[in-house]
Design a protein around this motif. Structure first.
Motif, short mmCIF file in Angstrom:
data_model
loop_
_atom_site.label_atom_id
_atom_site.label_comp_id
_atom_site.label_asym_id
_atom_site.label_seq_id
_atom_site.Cartn_x
_atom_site.Cartn_y
_atom_site.Cartn_z
N THR A 67 -7.22 18.04 -8.26
CA THR A 67 -8.28 18.11 -9.00
C THR A 67 -9.65 17.15 -8.81
OG1 THR A 67 -7.57 15.99 -10.25
CG2 THR A 67 -6.64 17.74 -11.21
N THR A 68 -9.53 17.04 -7.47
CA THR A 68 -10.88 16.73 -6.89
C THR A 68 -11.38 17.01 -5.56
OG1 THR A 68 -9.98 14.66 -5.47
CG2 THR A 68 -10.13 14.15 -7.85
N ASP A 69 -12.28 16.78 -4.85
CA ASP A 69 -12.67 17.09 -3.61
C ASP A 69 -12.10 16.45 -2.35
OD1 ASP A 69 -14.21 15.08 -3.98
OD2 ASP A 69 -15.99 15.82 -3.16
N ILE A 70 -11.29 15.38 -2.70
CA ILE A 70 -10.69 14.57 -1.87
C ILE A 70 -9.79 15.23 -1.03
CG2 ILE A 70 -9.00 12.42 -1.38
CD1 ILE A 70 -10.48 11.15 -3.88
N ILE A 71 -9.89 14.96 0.50
CA ILE A 71 -8.93 15.75 1.19
C ILE A 71 -8.10 15.00 2.26
CG2 ILE A 71 -10.77 17.61 1.65
CD1 ILE A 71 -11.81 16.03 4.43
N ARG A 72 -8.04 13.57 1.98
CA ARG A 72 -7.25 12.84 2.78
C ARG A 72 -7.00 11.57 1.94
NH1 ARG A 72 -7.71 8.24 6.35
NH2 ARG A 72 -6.17 8.34 8.09
N ILE A 73 -5.82 10.96 1.87
CA ILE A 73 -5.22 9.85 1.14
C ILE A 73 -4.63 9.20 2.20
CG2 ILE A 73 -3.78 8.91 -0.53
CD1 ILE A 73 -4.78 11.43 -2.28
N PHE A 74 -4.95 7.88 2.29
CA PHE A 74 -4.29 6.83 3.24
C PHE A 74 -3.85 5.52 2.54
CE2 PHE A 74 -8.58 5.14 3.24
CZ PHE A 74 -8.49 4.00 3.24
N ALA A 75 -2.83 5.01 3.33
CA ALA A 75 -2.42 3.70 2.98
C ALA A 75 -2.31 2.90 4.07
CB ALA A 75 -1.20 4.10 1.93
N ILE A 104 -0.98 -10.54 10.63
CA ILE A 104 -0.08 -9.43 10.70
C ILE A 104 -0.47 -8.19 10.86
CG2 ILE A 104 1.46 -10.68 8.88
CD1 ILE A 104 0.32 -9.01 6.86
N ASP A 105 0.27 -7.28 11.51
CA ASP A 105 -0.09 -5.90 11.72
C ASP A 105 0.27 -4.96 10.48
OD1 ASP A 105 -0.07 -6.85 14.42
OD2 ASP A 105 1.93 -6.02 14.89
N MET A 106 -0.44 -4.17 10.49
CA MET A 106 -0.32 -3.00 9.31
C MET A 106 -0.21 -1.65 10.06
SD MET A 106 -3.21 -4.52 6.94
CE MET A 106 -2.97 -3.77 5.49
N TYR A 107 0.45 -0.75 9.39
CA TYR A 107 0.35 0.72 9.58
C TYR A 107 -0.64 1.38 8.96
CZ TYR A 107 5.00 -0.07 12.14
OH TYR A 107 6.00 -0.49 13.14
N MET A 108 -1.10 2.40 9.71
CA MET A 108 -1.98 3.59 8.99
C MET A 108 -1.01 4.81 8.65
SD MET A 108 -4.67 4.46 7.67
CE MET A 108 -6.06 3.53 8.25
N TYR A 109 -1.08 5.20 7.42
CA TYR A 109 -0.22 6.36 6.96
C TYR A 109 -1.58 7.33 6.20
CZ TYR A 109 4.53 4.63 7.47
OH TYR A 109 5.57 4.18 8.06
N SER A 110 -1.15 8.43 6.38
CA SER A 110 -2.11 9.36 5.64
C SER A 110 -1.37 10.78 5.29
CB SER A 110 -3.57 10.07 6.34
OG SER A 110 -3.11 10.66 7.51
N ILE A 111 -1.97 11.44 4.32
CA ILE A 111 -1.46 12.79 3.92
C ILE A 111 -2.76 13.54 3.53
CG2 ILE A 111 -1.41 12.07 1.54
CD1 ILE A 111 1.12 14.14 1.48
N LEU A 112 -2.75 14.82 4.06
CA LEU A 112 -3.95 15.71 4.04
C LEU A 112 -3.62 16.59 2.79
CD1 LEU A 112 -4.95 16.31 7.56
CD2 LEU A 112 -5.61 14.41 6.19
N ALA A 113 -4.59 17.03 2.22
CA ALA A 113 -4.47 18.13 1.12
C ALA A 113 -4.09 19.23 1.64
CB ALA A 113 -5.92 18.34 0.47
N ASP A 114 -4.38 19.67 2.71
CA ASP A 114 -4.00 20.97 3.41
C ASP A 114 -2.36 20.94 4.15
OD1 ASP A 114 -4.70 19.90 5.65
OD2 ASP A 114 -6.25 21.23 6.01
N GLU A 115 -1.81 19.66 3.92
CA GLU A 115 -0.53 19.77 4.55
C GLU A 115 0.91 19.33 3.57
OE1 GLU A 115 -1.91 17.33 8.68
OE2 GLU A 115 -1.05 16.28 7.12
N ARG A 116 0.52 19.55 2.42
CA ARG A 116 1.44 19.26 1.36
C ARG A 116 2.32 20.71 1.16
NH1 ARG A 116 -1.28 18.97 -3.83
NH2 ARG A 116 -2.84 20.36 -3.19
#
Length: 170
Positions: free
Chosen positions: A115-123, A158-170
Motif C-alpha cells: 500500500t506504500t512506496d516503501i521498498i525496504r523494511i529493516f530492524a 552492546i552489539d546489534m544485528y541489521m536485518y531487512s526485507i525488500l518488497a521484491d523479495e517476498r
C-alpha cells in the motif's frame, strides 16, 4: 493462537500498560519508554500514534482474545532513505514462543509493501535477543550484518544485528 492487526484505539491504553510493563520487554526495546508504564503512558502513546503525519508511520495493535497484547510499528525514514522504514514490535510475555509475532510482522510488512512506496523494511535487534532475531528470520528478513558496539542499554555497550526485507523479495 489467533491474532489480528488493527488500528489503535484509546480503550487499548490499559491493555498495553499491562503488556509492556515488564522489564523483560523493556530491556529489549530502545530507551524512552517509562517504567512503570501506566495507563496514562498508554494514552499518550496512542494519541501520538494517531496524530502522526500521514505516511510517516504505520502502527497496529496486535489483538489477541479481544485485548491489545502487543504492538507493531513501521516508521518511514527521511532524506535519501525516504523509501526505507524501520520496524519495531513487542508482545506480552504470555504470548512468547507461539509464532504470533513472526506472523504479525510478516502481515504488517506485506500491508506496507502493498500500500506504500516503501521498498525496504529493516530492524536492529540487540544481538543477545535471539528470540527477536528468530522472529525476523521466520518473517522472511535476512541478516545483513553485525553492528558492533552499536548501543548502550542499561549501562552496557552492546552489539546489534541489521536485518531487512525488500518488497521484491517476498
Amino acid at each position: 493462537m489467533e491474532f489480528k492487526l488493527r488500528p489503535w484505539v484509546y480503550e487499548d491504553a490499559h491493555d498495553i500498560a499491562q503488556a509492556i510493563n515488564n522489564p523483560k520487554i523493556l530491556n529489549n526495546l530502545r530507551d524512552g519508554i517509562p517504567y512503570p508504564y501506566t495507563k496514562e503512558d498508554g494514552l499518550a502513546f496512542i494519541s501520538e500514534t494517531l496524530s502522526a503525519p500521514a505516511g510517516s508511520q504505520y502502527s497496529w495493535a496486535v489483538e489477541i482474545e479481544g485485548k491489545a497484547a502487543g504492538s507493531i510499528g513501521i516508521f518511514r525514514q527521511q532524506n535519501i532513505h525516504f523509501r526505507t522504514a524501520e520496524l519495531g514490535y513487542y508482545i506480552a510475555e504470555p504470548y512468547w514462543g507461539q509464532g504470533i509475532v513472526s506472523k504479525a510482522v510478516k502481515q504488517a510488512c506485506d500491508i506496507v509493501f502493498d500500500t506504500t512506496d516503501i521498498i525496504r523494511i529493516f530492524a536492529e535487534p540487540f544481538a543477545h535477543n535471539l528470540a527477536s532475531c528468530r522472529v525476523l528470520e521466520k518473517a522472511g528478513f535476512l541478516r545483513e550484518g553485525l553492528l558492533r558496539k552499536n548501543a548502550v542499554k542499561n549501562g552496557a555497550v552492546i552489539d546489534m544485528y541489521m536485518y531487512s526485507i525488500l518488497a521484491d523479495e517476498r
